[in-house]
Design an enzyme around this catalytic site. Structure first.
Site, short mmCIF file in Angstrom:
data_model
loop_
_atom_site.label_atom_id
_atom_site.label_comp_id
_atom_site.label_asym_id
_atom_site.label_seq_id
_atom_site.Cartn_x
_atom_site.Cartn_y
_atom_site.Cartn_z
N ARG A 31 3.76 18.89 1.38
CA ARG A 31 4.46 20.03 0.79
C ARG A 31 3.73 20.63 -0.41
O ARG A 31 4.14 21.64 -0.94
CB ARG A 31 5.84 19.55 0.30
CG ARG A 31 6.94 19.68 1.31
CD ARG A 31 7.25 21.15 1.54
NE ARG A 31 8.26 21.31 2.54
CZ ARG A 31 9.56 21.44 2.27
NH1 ARG A 31 10.00 21.39 1.04
NH2 ARG A 31 10.41 21.59 3.24
N GLU A 73 -8.73 0.45 -3.05
CA GLU A 73 -9.53 0.50 -1.83
C GLU A 73 -10.42 1.73 -1.89
O GLU A 73 -9.93 2.83 -2.21
CB GLU A 73 -8.63 0.66 -0.60
CG GLU A 73 -7.89 -0.58 -0.22
CD GLU A 73 -6.99 -0.31 0.97
OE1 GLU A 73 -7.00 0.80 1.53
OE2 GLU A 73 -6.26 -1.22 1.33
N THR A 106 -8.18 3.72 8.38
CA THR A 106 -9.43 2.95 8.41
C THR A 106 -9.50 2.24 9.76
O THR A 106 -8.80 1.28 10.01
CB THR A 106 -9.43 1.91 7.26
OG1 THR A 106 -8.94 2.55 6.08
CG2 THR A 106 -10.81 1.38 7.01
N ASN A 156 0.85 -1.18 0.00
CA ASN A 156 0.00 0.00 0.00
C ASN A 156 0.90 1.25 0.00
O ASN A 156 1.68 1.44 0.94
CB ASN A 156 -0.88 -0.08 1.26
CG ASN A 156 -1.83 1.08 1.38
OD1 ASN A 156 -1.44 2.22 1.15
ND2 ASN A 156 -3.05 0.82 1.73
N GLU A 158 -11.16 -9.20 3.30
CA GLU A 158 -9.88 -8.82 3.89
C GLU A 158 -10.13 -8.62 5.37
O GLU A 158 -10.94 -7.78 5.77
CB GLU A 158 -9.32 -7.55 3.24
CG GLU A 158 -7.99 -7.15 3.89
CD GLU A 158 -7.20 -6.13 3.09
OE1 GLU A 158 -7.27 -6.15 1.85
OE2 GLU A 158 -6.50 -5.33 3.73
N HIS A 199 -5.59 3.55 -1.68
CA HIS A 199 -6.90 3.95 -1.14
C HIS A 199 -7.18 5.37 -1.59
O HIS A 199 -6.53 6.31 -1.13
CB HIS A 199 -6.84 3.84 0.39
CG HIS A 199 -8.13 4.13 1.08
ND1 HIS A 199 -8.27 3.99 2.44
CD2 HIS A 199 -9.33 4.54 0.63
CE1 HIS A 199 -9.51 4.31 2.79
NE2 HIS A 199 -10.16 4.66 1.71
N HIS A 251 -3.63 -4.33 7.75
CA HIS A 251 -3.72 -3.16 8.62
C HIS A 251 -2.81 -3.31 9.83
O HIS A 251 -2.96 -4.24 10.61
CB HIS A 251 -5.14 -2.83 9.09
CG HIS A 251 -5.31 -1.35 9.30
ND1 HIS A 251 -4.83 -0.70 10.41
CD2 HIS A 251 -5.85 -0.40 8.52
CE1 HIS A 251 -5.08 0.58 10.30
NE2 HIS A 251 -5.70 0.80 9.17
N ARG A 286 -6.94 12.87 0.81
CA ARG A 286 -5.85 13.34 1.70
C ARG A 286 -4.49 12.77 1.30
O ARG A 286 -3.48 13.32 1.66
CB ARG A 286 -6.16 13.03 3.15
CG ARG A 286 -6.04 11.57 3.49
CD ARG A 286 -6.18 11.35 4.97
NE ARG A 286 -7.55 11.63 5.42
CZ ARG A 286 -8.09 11.07 6.49
NH1 ARG A 286 -7.37 10.24 7.22
NH2 ARG A 286 -9.31 11.33 6.85
N ARG A 323 -9.22 8.14 -0.94
CA ARG A 323 -10.18 8.58 0.07
C ARG A 323 -11.05 9.69 -0.49
O ARG A 323 -10.63 10.45 -1.36
CB ARG A 323 -9.45 9.06 1.33
CG ARG A 323 -8.72 7.95 2.06
CD ARG A 323 -8.20 8.45 3.38
NE ARG A 323 -9.28 8.65 4.32
CZ ARG A 323 -9.57 7.83 5.35
NH1 ARG A 323 -8.85 6.76 5.56
NH2 ARG A 323 -10.57 8.08 6.15
N HIS A 349 1.02 6.25 1.81
CA HIS A 349 1.72 7.21 2.66
C HIS A 349 2.89 7.89 1.97
O HIS A 349 3.41 8.89 2.47
CB HIS A 349 2.08 6.56 3.99
CG HIS A 349 0.83 6.22 4.73
ND1 HIS A 349 -0.08 7.18 5.10
CD2 HIS A 349 0.27 5.03 5.06
CE1 HIS A 349 -1.12 6.60 5.67
NE2 HIS A 349 -0.94 5.29 5.64
N GLY A 406 1.22 -1.36 4.34
CA GLY A 406 1.63 -0.05 3.86
C GLY A 406 2.45 0.75 4.84
O GLY A 406 3.66 0.89 4.70
N1 PXP Z 1 -5.91 -2.91 4.03
C1 PXP Z 1 -6.84 -1.93 4.12
C2 PXP Z 1 -8.24 -2.24 3.71
C3 PXP Z 1 -6.50 -0.64 4.58
O1 PXP Z 1 -7.44 0.32 4.69
C4 PXP Z 1 -5.16 -0.37 4.88
C5 PXP Z 1 -4.76 1.01 5.29
O2 PXP Z 1 -5.00 1.89 4.24
C6 PXP Z 1 -4.22 -1.42 4.74
C7 PXP Z 1 -4.62 -2.67 4.34
C8 PXP Z 1 -2.76 -1.22 5.06
O3 PXP Z 1 -2.63 -0.89 6.41
P1 PXP Z 1 -1.24 -0.31 6.94
O4 PXP Z 1 -0.97 0.93 6.16
O5 PXP Z 1 -1.50 -0.08 8.38
O6 PXP Z 1 -0.21 -1.40 6.69
#
Ligand code: PXP
Length: 252
Positions: A20, A75, A106, A9, A156, A45, A198, A51, A47, A12, A220
Site C-alpha cells: 500500500r 539476513e 530465498t 522472521n 543455517e 532480511h 525456511h 521489496r 533484500r 512479510h 516467518g
Molecule cells: N531463514 C532464511 C535464511 C530465510 O531466507 C528465510 C526466508 O526469508 C527464513 C529463514 C524464513 O523462512 P519462512 O519465511 O519460509 O519461514
C-alpha cells in the site's frame, strides 16, 4: 538436549505494508509483539531490492533488540553494500544468503563451496566486528565443510525442500529429512552451531525440532499468515509449544 531458540522472521509484515505504500502494518511493532510472545530473537532480511524490509526498519529493529537484550539476526546477500550495513549496525548475527532479484523468496542455499574466495573475507570482516556469521546452505555435506572452511561459526540448514515435499505429500520427504539430519550431525561434528529455517509450518516443525543438534529455528511466512487468523502472539506461542513438545519426546 540443548534448548531450541525461535527466531521470528518479520519480513512479510513489511511486504503487506509496502503493498500500500503506507506506514502500516509496522514490522517493528510485529517484532515487539513477537518478543513479548516468546520469540527468542528477530530475523529480518534486507533484500537488495528492498521489496519488504527497509533500511529504516533495520535501524529500528537494531535499537529494539539491543534495548531488550535479544538477538537481531540480519539476513543479507554477500555484497559490499550489505556488508557495510551489517558493520554499521553490528547485529548479534548475520546470516549470509544467496539472492536473485527474480526469486520470490530465498530459493536455494548459498554456494559456499563454489564461492570460497568471495565469502571467506566477508565472513572474516564480520566476525572481526563481533558478529556471529552464519551461512544459509542446503543440507549438503560439501556445503557444511565449506562453511567451516570460510570461518563461519554457524550454518543455517535450508528446510524449504523438505517442507515443500511434506506439503505436497511427496515420497521424497523422508530422504530430505534424512539429509537434514545428516547435515546437522556433520556440522555439529565440525564444531559449527546448527540452525534451520525456511518453509516451516505447524506440521513440519516437529520432525525438524527433533533433530538434536539444532539450536535455533527461523520461521516467518507461515507465522505471519497464521497471524491473520489467530493473531501473531498465539501463532508464535503455538509454534513454540510444538517445538518444545518435539524436544520433550526426544528427551523422554
Ligand atoms: N531463514 C532464511 C535464511 C530465510 O531466507 C528465510 C526466508 O526469508 C527464513 C529463514 C524464513 O523462512 P519462512 O519465511 O519460509 O519461514
Amino acid at each position: 538436549m540443548t534448548s531450541l531458540r525461535l527466531g521470528v522472521n518479520i519480513d512479510h509484515v513489511a511486504t503487506v505494508r509496502n503493498a500500500r505504500g503506507e506506514g502500516y502494518p509496522d514490522p517493528v511493532r510485529a517484532a515487539e509483539m513477537a518478543l513479548a510472545a516468546g520469540a527468542d530473537g528477530i530475523t529480518a532480511h534486507l533484500r537488495e531490492d528492498r521489496r519488504h524490509i527497509s533500511d529504516g526498519d533495520i535501524d529500528q529493529l537494531a535499537v529494539i533488540c539491543r534495548r531488550r537484550g535479544r538477538p537481531l539476526n540480519f539476513e543479507c546477500a554477500v555484497t559490499p553494500e550489505m556488508e557495510a550495513i551489517a558493520l554499521a549496525h553490528r547485529p548479534h548475527a548475520a546470516c549470509l544468503v544467496p539472492e536473485r532479484r527474480e526469486e520470490r523468496t530465498t530459493e536455494g542455499g548459498l554456494d559456499v563451496a563454489g564461492g570460497h574466495n568471495t565469502i571467506a573475507p566477508v565472513v572474516r570482516r564480520l566476525a572481526d566486528a563481533g558478529i556471529r556469521v552464519s551461512c544459509f546452505i542446503d543440507p549438503d555435506l560439501r556445503q557444511v565443510a565449506a562453511s567451516r572452511d570460510v570461518g563461519a561459526q554457524v550454518v543455517e540448514l535450508h528446510t524449504g525442500a523438505y517442507c515443500e515435499a511434506v506439503r505436497h505429500r511427496s515420497p521424497q520427504a523422508d530422504d530430505l529429512l534424512a539429509a537434514l539430519k545428516a547435515a546437522a550431525a556433520e556440522a555439529h561434528r565440525l564444531g559449527l552451531e546448527v540452525h534451520a529455517g525456511h518453509g516451516i509450518d505447524y506440521e513440519t516443525v516437529k520432525p525438524i525440532a527433533a533433530i538434536p543438534e539444532l539450536m535455533e529455528l527461523n520461521i516467518g511466512h507461515f507465522l505471519i499468515g497464521e497471524a491473520i487468523f489467530i493473531g501473531l502472539g498465539p501463532a508464535i506461542q503455538r509454534m513454540r509449544a510444538l517445538m518444545d513438545e518435539a524436544r520433550a519426546v526426544r528427551a523422554a
